[in-house]
Write an enzyme that holds these catalytic residues in place. Structure first.
Site, mmCIF file in Angstrom:
data_model
loop_
_atom_site.group_PDB
_atom_site.id
_atom_site.type_symbol
_atom_site.label_atom_id
_atom_site.label_comp_id
_atom_site.label_asym_id
_atom_site.label_seq_id
_atom_site.Cartn_x
_atom_site.Cartn_y
_atom_site.Cartn_z
ATOM 1 N N HIS A 294 58.887 -41.871 33.313
ATOM 2 C CA HIS A 294 59.977 -42.839 33.184
ATOM 3 C C HIS A 294 60.719 -42.780 34.511
ATOM 4 O O HIS A 294 61.247 -41.728 34.864
ATOM 5 C CB HIS A 294 60.904 -42.472 32.050
ATOM 6 C CG HIS A 294 60.170 -42.183 30.748
ATOM 7 N ND1 HIS A 294 59.555 -40.958 30.501
ATOM 8 C CD2 HIS A 294 59.929 -42.944 29.659
ATOM 9 C CE1 HIS A 294 59.000 -40.995 29.293
ATOM 10 N NE2 HIS A 294 59.213 -42.189 28.759
ATOM 11 N N CYS B 294 60.888 -48.027 33.753
ATOM 12 C CA CYS B 294 62.143 -47.409 34.168
ATOM 13 C C CYS B 294 62.790 -46.695 32.982
ATOM 14 O O CYS B 294 62.481 -46.965 31.824
ATOM 15 C CB CYS B 294 63.089 -48.437 34.787
ATOM 16 S SG CYS B 294 63.399 -49.924 33.803
ATOM 17 N N SER C 21 61.128 -52.073 31.122
ATOM 18 C CA SER C 21 62.191 -51.202 30.627
ATOM 19 C C SER C 21 61.653 -50.220 29.606
ATOM 20 O O SER C 21 60.653 -50.484 28.931
ATOM 21 C CB SER C 21 63.303 -52.028 29.980
ATOM 22 O OG SER C 21 62.894 -52.512 28.715
ATOM 23 N N ASP C 22 62.328 -49.090 29.476
ATOM 24 C CA ASP C 22 62.087 -48.245 28.326
ATOM 25 C C ASP C 22 62.634 -48.976 27.095
ATOM 26 O O ASP C 22 63.327 -49.986 27.206
ATOM 27 C CB ASP C 22 62.748 -46.872 28.505
ATOM 28 C CG ASP C 22 62.057 -45.780 27.708
ATOM 29 O OD1 ASP C 22 61.403 -46.099 26.697
ATOM 30 O OD2 ASP C 22 62.187 -44.604 28.075
ATOM 31 N N TRP C 23 62.356 -48.428 25.924
ATOM 32 C CA TRP C 23 62.521 -49.183 24.682
ATOM 33 C C TRP C 23 63.973 -49.320 24.216
ATOM 34 O O TRP C 23 64.694 -48.332 24.089
ATOM 35 C CB TRP C 23 61.680 -48.525 23.586
ATOM 36 C CG TRP C 23 60.445 -49.306 23.287
ATOM 37 C CD1 TRP C 23 60.037 -49.757 22.076
ATOM 38 C CD2 TRP C 23 59.451 -49.770 24.215
ATOM 39 N NE1 TRP C 23 58.863 -50.473 22.189
ATOM 40 C CE2 TRP C 23 58.490 -50.489 23.477
ATOM 41 C CE3 TRP C 23 59.301 -49.659 25.584
ATOM 42 C CZ2 TRP C 23 57.380 -51.089 24.069
ATOM 43 C CZ3 TRP C 23 58.207 -50.245 26.181
ATOM 44 C CH2 TRP C 23 57.269 -50.949 25.429
#
Length: 858
Positions: free
Chosen positions: A197, A249, A281-283
C-alpha cells in the site's frame, strides 16, 4: 471536388453504420470475428499500448470516462473485492478485482492456499517467487479476475505489525527483488498486479481513523531520506523491473497528507519513476477529498464512486479538476489494460471454477519447504531418522485441525484441501514409527464461550454480567440502556435501537469452579478491553477486523469470586459487531497427556502458533495463551524436543535453550503437513533464511510499541535505521540476525575477488558444500559505505541461492552498479554516490561475514 464529396459521404455512411450496427461484444469478450477494424482502431496490431489507449480515449464521452475511474457495488455473494464495469459500446472489458497476497481471496473456493508472503521472502529465491506469481495470476484468471490486489510491499518496520505475514521483509533490496519477481509472474497471465500500500502502511493501529466516525488516520512522520532509501525501493523495483500495471495507495497520512492525496509521494511514483499505470485507492476509507485526490494523482477510487463518481464529474465541469487530468486517469487505466493483455486475452474463468491444480499444490509445498527456517539444531537432533526412530510424539493444537496456515483479513484464503502437520508426519513416518498425538492446549483461537453459570452481575438479577450501554464510542455521556447479559457472544448489537456508534461496559464477578490456571480470550472487532481479578488481560483500541486476544493464564482460587470487566465499542470495526468472551478452566490433564506422550517417545515435536492479520497489531511478542508453558513442560520431559512455529512474525522464545531444535514455518499454506514432514525427516534440507531480524526481547529494535491511537501520530525517529541496520548501528545483539538460517550441511566461503572499478564492479566468491548432505546456501553481499555517506554499518546489495552436492563448489558473482553505492542526499534532493572506500562483505547472514574486501569508488 467530387472526390471530396464522395469521401464525406463515405464518412457519413460509416458514422451511421457505427450508430446503428448491432451491439458490440459484452465487456470481457473479444471483438467479433470479422468486425470492421475501423470501428475499433485501438485493436489494430502494431500500435503501442499508449497509442491504443489514446485512440480509445478519443472515442469516450465524459460519462464513459467517469465510469472508468471508480468501482460499483458488487453483490454480497460475489467472490471479488470490487468491479469496474466495462463499456459494451467500445468493447472495454470489465475490471474484476480480487485480493491475492497469499492466494485468491474473497471467500473463493477451489483455490490454492499458498504460504504467506514472508515465507516467499524467506526462500530468498526470485525464481520461485516468479513461479508463485504465475500460479497466482493463473488462479485469478481462472476465477474470472483480471486485477490481483497483490503483492503487499510495506516494510516490516516492527514485528508487532499485524499484517506482517503478507509482507516480505524489513530490507528494501530484498523487498524489491522479491516484489519484481512476483509482479512479473502475475502479469505473465494477463492479470494486472497491484503492489500495495503506497506508502508507509507499516501498522494497522489508526490506519483508517475510526471508520464509522470519520476523522484523521494515523500520520506517519517520515524523512525524505527514509522514504527514498527504505520505503520506496520495493515499489520502484515493482515498476522498473516488474512492470506493474497498478499501484494501490494507502489509508494513512504521510507527513500530514493522506497517501491517496499526496502529490509528493504520488509525484515520485509517476514523474520520478516514469510509472505509466494507474493508482488505485485502498478500500472505502482511503479517499477523503475529490479534488485533492484527483489532482494529486489518484486515478481510480475503489470500491465505489463516492468521490470519483458524480462529485468528480462536477469537479471536472467546474474546472476544479482539469479535463486533461481526467483523461490522464483513463489513459493510464487503458494503457495498463493494453500493455498487460486484458483486451487481447480476456479472462474466461468464473467463480465456480476449480483452479487449484496438482502443480499449484506442489508449488505451495515447495514454497513452504524452501521458506521454512531452521533456527536451532543441537547435537544433530534433526533430521529425524525414520529407520531408527520407533516412536514420535506430536504435540500442540496447531498440529491438528486448528493449524494456522494463513493470516486473517483480506489475505485470508480458503484452502482447496488441507494436510495438517499430524497427517503429514504420520504419513511420512510410516508404519514402523508409532506416532502419538496430544494437543496439550486449546491453542490461539477463540475459547469456548464463558457460561452465565459462573457469572454474577454487578447489579440486577443474574446470572450474567451487567451491561451498561452508551450512544457514544467511548463510554461517555448518560447510559441509554442497562441490562443483564448472560453471555458475551454476538454478531449484532445486543440491545435493539442502539445507534450505529455505541459502546458498552459489562461488570460483575467470575466465580472459579476449581483452583488453578484459567485462560480467557476476547475475540472482537472494534475497541475492547478485558480485566479479570484487577489484571488487564487485553486492551486493543483498534481492531477493524476481528482479532483474538489470548493472554497468558491467570491463577485463581476455587469459590473465590473475582471482578471481571469488559469494555467494547464496534465504532472502529468495518464488519459491524463482533464480540466473543471465552474461557478455559484449569485442564491439568490436557497438558499432562502431552507431557506423558513426550516422555514415552524417542522424540517430540511441538507445534505452536499465533493468529495475526489485517486490522490489528500485536501489543507484545509472546506466544499466545499457555504455549510457552507447554513447550517448557514437554522439553523437560524429552531432551529431543523440536519446536515448529506457525507464526506470522518473530516471537519471543524463552524456552529456546531448553529444546533441541526449532523451525520457523510461518503460515505455510494448505500443504503445511507435507512440507514440514519433509523437513523434519530430511527429505528436504532446510534452506530458508530470515527476511527479518528476530528480537531477543520485547524492548529491542527501533519500534517496540505504537503511539497512542488518540494522538494519531507515529514519528519514524529511527530514520533509515530499520531492522538489522538499527541492531548494527546500536550494537544490539538480536536473538537471530537478518539472513540467518541453519542447514543439515555446512558451507565454506573462499577466494573473494573484486573486479572492475568504482561504480561498475563484480564481486565473486567461491562457495563450497563442506558437509555430507546436498543443500542450498544463500550467499549474501553487504556493503559498508564510507563515513561521508552517513549510512548504516552494512546494507544488503545482492544475494544468490545455490544448491550444491557434498564437496561441490561454485563461484557466485554479484554485479555492483552506481545504484549499489548511492545514498539519498536530502539537501540536493537526489541520489548521490559518495567517493571513498567501500567495504565488501559476503556471508551467510548480516552477522555472519565469511569473506571481506575493499573497493575504492571515485
Amino acid at each position: 471536388m467530387r472526390c471530396r464529396i464522395a469521401r464525406l459521404l463515405a464518412a457519413a455512411v460509416m458514422f451511421l453504420f457505427a450508430m446503428t450496427a448491432p451491439a458490440l461484444p459484452a465487456a470481457g469478450s473479444p471483438p467479433a470475428v470479422g468486425s470492421p477494424s475501423a470501428l475499433r482502431p485501438w485493436m489494430r496490431p502494431g500500435l503501442s499500448p499508449a497509442q491504443r489507449a489514446d485512440r480509445l480515449l478519443a472515442r469516450m464521452t465524459l460519462d464513459e470516462k467517469i465510469a472508468m475511474v471508480h468501482g460499483v457495488q458488487v453483490p454480497p455473494t460475489a467472490r471479488r473485492a470490487g468491479q469496474v464495469p466495462g463499456n459494451r459500446r467500445l468493447g472495454i472489458p470489465d475490471l474484476v478485482l480480487a485480493d491475492g497476497p497469499n492466494g485468491v481471496g474473497n471467500g473463493n473456493t477451489g483455490v490454492t492456499a499458498f504460504p504467506t508472503e514472508n515465507a516467499n521472502a524467506a526462500a530468498w529465491d526470485p525464481t520461485l517467487t516468479h513461479a508463485y506469481g504465475r500460479a497466482l495470476g493463473a488462479e485469478q484468471a481462472g476465477k474470472g479476475h483480471n486485477v490481483a490486489l497483490a503483492p503487499t510491499l510495506n516494510i516490516l518496520r516492527t514485528p508487532l505489525w499485524g499484517r506482517a505475514p503478507e509482507a516480505f521483509t524489513e530490507d528494501p533490496y530484498l523487498n524489491g527483488q522479491t516484489a519484481a519477481a512476483e509482479v512479473s509472474g502475475i502479469q505473465r497471465q494477463h492479470v494486472i498486479a497491484t503492489p500495495k500500500h503506497f506508502v508507509a502502511n507499516n501498522q494497522e493501529t489508526g490506519r483508517q481513523g475510526v471508520p464509522v466516525l470519520g476523522g484523521p488516520t494515523v500520520d506517519e512522520l517520515i524523512s525524505q531520506r527514509a522514504l527514498q532509501e527504505i520505503y520506496y525501493p520495493g515499489f520502484a523495483a515493482s515498476v522498473h523491473q516488474g512492470g506493474a500495471g497498478a499501484v494501490m495507495c494507502a489509508y494513512n497520512r504521510i507527513n500530514g497528507v493522506y497517501a491517496c492525496e499526496n502529490p509528493q509521494t504520488l509525484g515520485t511514483l509517476k514523474a520520478g519513476w516514469g510509472f505509466d499505470g494507474f493508482v488505485m485507492s485502498d478500500w472505502a476509507f482511503a479517499t477523503h477529498d475529490t479534488v485533492a485526490a484527483a489532482n494529486a494523482g489518484m486515478d481510480q477510487e475503489m470500491p465505489l464512486g463516492t468521490h470519483f463518481g458524480n462529485a468528480l464529474k462536477e469537479a471536472v465541469l467546474s474546472g476544479a479538476v482539469p479535463m486533461s487530468r481526467l483523461d490522464d486517469m483513463v489513459r493510464r487505466i487503458l494503457t495498463a489494460m493494453f500493455r498487460i493483455g486484458v483486451f487481447d486475452h480476456p479472462v474466461s474463468g468464473n467463480e465456480a471454477a476449480m483452479v487449484s491444480s496438482p502443480a499449484h499444490r506442489l508449488l505451495a509445498r515447495r514454497i513452504a519447504e524452501q521458506g521454512s527456517v531452521l533456527l536451532r539444531n543441537e547435537h544433530g537432533a534433526l533430521p529425524l531418522d525414520a529407520g531408527r526412530l520407533r516412536s514420535l510424539a506430536v504435540i500442540g493444537a496447531d498440529a491438528g485441525d486448528a493449524t494456522q496456515i494463513g493470516e486473517g483479513g483480506s489475505g485470508t484464503v480458503v484452502p482447496s484441501g488441507l494436510v495438517t502437520p499430524l497427517a503429514g508426519i504420520t504419513a511420512r513416518a510410516g508404519s514402523g514409527v508409532r506416532v502419538s498425538y496430544a494437543p496439550g492446549t486449546l491453542g490461539a483461537g477463540p475459547l469456548p464461550v464463558l457460561p452465565a453459570s459462573r457469572l454474577t452481575p454487578a447489579a440486577g438479577s443474574g446470572p450474567g454480567l451487567l451491561g451498561t450501554y452508551y450512544a457514544t464510542p467511548d463510554l461517555s455521556g448518560a447510559p441509554v440502556a442497562t441490562r443483564v447479559d448472560r453471555t458475551l457472544d454476538t454478531t449484532a448489537p445486543p440491545v435493539a435501537g442502539l445507534p450505529t456508534v455505541w459502546s458498552a461496559r459489562w461488570t460483575g464477578t467470575f466465580t472459579p469452579p476449581a483452583t488453578g490456571d484459567y485462560r480467557f480470550s476476547l475475540a472482537a472487532a472494534g475497541a475492547y478491553r478485558l480485566c479479570v481479578d484487577g489484571r488487564q488481560l487485553a486492551d486493543n483500541k483498534y481492531a477493524d477486523f476481528p482479532a483474538t486476544a489470548a493472554p497468558a493464564p491467570v491463577h485463581l482460587t476455587a469459590g473465590r469470586p473475582v471482578p471481571i470487566l469488559v469494555d467494547y465499542s464496534p465504532a472502529q470495526s468495518v464488519v459491524g459487531t463482533r464480540l466473543h468472551l471465552g474461557w478455559q478452566p484449569p485442564a491439568p490433564a490436557l497438558r499432562q497427556r502431552a507431557v506423558d506422550a513426550a516422555r514415552g517417545a524417542d522424540a517430540a515435536v511441538v507445534f505452536a502458533g499465533d493468529a495475526i492479520g489485517e486490522g490489528t497489531d500485536r501489543t507484545d511478542l509472546a506466544l499466545p495463551g499457555d504455549s510457552d508453558q507447554l513447550i517448557h513442560d514437554v522439553a523437560a520431559a524429552n531432551p529431543r524436543t523440536v519446536v515448529v512455529l506457525n507464526t506470522g512474525a518473530p516471537v519471543l522464545m524463552p524456552w529456546l535453550h531448553e529444546v533441541a531444535g526449532a523451525i520457523e514455518a510461518w503460515y505455510p499454506g494448505q500443504e503445511s503437513g507435507n512440507a514440514i514432514a519433509a523437513l523434519l525427516f530430511g527429505d528436504v534440507n532446510p534452506s530458508g533464511r530470515l527476511p527479518m531480524t528476530w528480537p531477543a526481547s520485547a524492548r529491542q529494535g527501533p519500534v517496540s510499541s505504537y503511539d497512542d491511537l488518540h494522538r494519531r501520530v507515529e514519528p519514524y525517529d529511527e530514520g533509515i535505521l530499520v531492522g538489522y541496520r538499527w541492531y548494527d548501528a546500536t550494537a544490539q545483539r538480536p536473538l537471530f540476525p537478518f539472513g540467518y538460517g541453519l542447514s543439515y550441511t555446512t558451507f565454506r566461503y573462499s577466494d573473494l575477488r573484486i573486479a572492475g572499478q568504482g561504480r561498475n564492479a563484480t564481486v565473486s566468491v567461491r562457495v563450497t558444500n563442506s558437509g555430507r548432505r546436498p543443500g542450498a546456501e544463500v550467499a549474501q553481499l553487504y556493503l559498508g559505505a564510507p563515513p561521508a555517506a552517513q549510512e548504516p554499518p552494512k546494507q544488503l546489495k545482492g544475494y544468490q541461492k545455490v544448491t550444491l552436492e557434498p564437496g561441490e563448489s561454485t563461484r557466485v558473482s554479484f554485479h555492483l552498479d552506481a545504484g549499489s553505492f548511492a545514498s539519498y542526499d536530502t539537501g540536493l534532493q537526489r541520489w548521490t554516490v559518495h567517493a571513498g572506500t567501500y567495504q565488501v562483505m559476503v556471508g551467510g547472514s548480516s552477522r555472519d561475514v565469511r569473506a571481506a574486501g575493499w573497493l575504492a569508488v571515485t
